[in-house]
Design an enzyme around this catalytic site. Structure first.
Site, short mmCIF file in Angstrom:
data_model
loop_
_atom_site.label_atom_id
_atom_site.label_comp_id
_atom_site.label_asym_id
_atom_site.label_seq_id
_atom_site.Cartn_x
_atom_site.Cartn_y
_atom_site.Cartn_z
N GLU A 214 3.48 23.48 -29.06
CA GLU A 214 2.07 23.22 -28.75
C GLU A 214 1.84 21.77 -28.36
OE1 GLU A 214 -0.30 25.22 -28.20
OE2 GLU A 214 0.78 27.04 -28.79
N ASP B 107 -8.14 27.02 -25.43
CA ASP B 107 -7.76 25.91 -24.54
C ASP B 107 -8.51 26.08 -23.24
OD1 ASP B 107 -6.50 28.02 -23.29
OD2 ASP B 107 -4.49 27.12 -23.32
N TYR C 90 -8.12 23.28 -30.79
CA TYR C 90 -7.23 24.27 -30.17
C TYR C 90 -5.88 24.34 -30.88
CZ TYR C 90 -3.45 26.11 -27.52
OH TYR C 90 -2.31 26.82 -27.21
#
Length: 240
Positions: free
Chosen positions: A46, A147, A129
């Site tokens: 991520e 996102d 997010y």
């Protein structure tokens, strides 16, 4: 909102989820970070995926994991070593934040990454997010992860490009001006309502809606003719 309108909105959400998940089952890309539920590896992916193309992350991710295979190894690494492993990905503040996060978790959380978004968001480099993504993709929590791709899909499907005003209760014909954009909290509220309540399906749903935004519902020239949810999309129907 009257009962009929509520019923139609609920039915749209059900159809959207069903068609989206069916499409994802046959169209999803095979990416290394989707083959794991290891919180550390999900976290690394991520951080890398922030403002970086998937193809480039797919190249760097295995090398970084090989060099720093777990959170404790990363926490004990020297900043220069972390920077070297990140070299070429750009946005080096992400590497510094990831390193700082590993040290905080190692010291304050016994090396265990928290599993709730409310705790994750307090760690270095983690915003709403990423907190939702780690909770969903590592721990299969039924939480949203919004996102830019997800926000775009939700706006186009459920609000439409006429930019109608969205509230948690209803859609009204009151139009928004460029000075009054659709609030992110409302996009998140709709995302939360769409996420399945069981963890495994929530994992699939969050992956699927991101994939749709990345491959089909792209920012410029969306491929509406290929979209599996076009019949239920306000923008897609308008472009028919």
């Amino acid at each position: 909102m009257g009962r009929k309108r509520k019923g139609r909105a609920a039915e749209q959400g059900v159809r959207f989820r069903r068609k989206l998940l069916a499409w994802w089952a046959r169209a999803a890309r095979d990416l290394p970070w989707r083959r794991t539920r290891d919180p550390y590896r999900v976290l690394v992916s991520e951080f890398m995926l922030q403002q970086t193309q998937v193809s480039r992350v797919a190249e760097y991710y295995p090398r970084f994991i090989e060099r720093f295979p777990d959170l404790e190894t990363l926490a004990n690494a020297k900043p220069r070593a972390v920077r070297e492993a990140w070299d070429g990905l750009g946005y080096y503040a992400r590497a510094s934040n990831l390193h700082a996060l590993a040290r905080v978790v190692s010291k304050d959380h016994d090396g265990m990454l928290p599993d709730e978004p409310e705790e994750l968001i307090n760690l270095p480099g983690i915003g709403p997010y990423t907190a939702g993504a780690v909770a969903s993709f590592a721990y299969e929590k039924p939480v949203p992860a919004v996102d830019t791709n997800v926000a775009r899909v939700i706006r186009r499907v459920f609000i439409g490009e006429d930019r109608q005003r969205l509230t948690p209760q209803r859609l009204t014909p009151q139009r928004l001006t460029p000075q009054r954009p659709i609030p992110q909290r409302l996009i998140w509220a709709l995302a939360a309502a769409l996420v399945p309540k069981t963890g495994k399906r929530a994992w699939k749903f969050n992956q699927a809606i991101m994939e749709l935004g990345a491959l089909i519902c792209v920012a410029r020239r969306p491929k509406c003719e290929q979209c599996p949810v076009r019949p239920d999309c306000r923008t897609g129907r308008a472009r028919s």
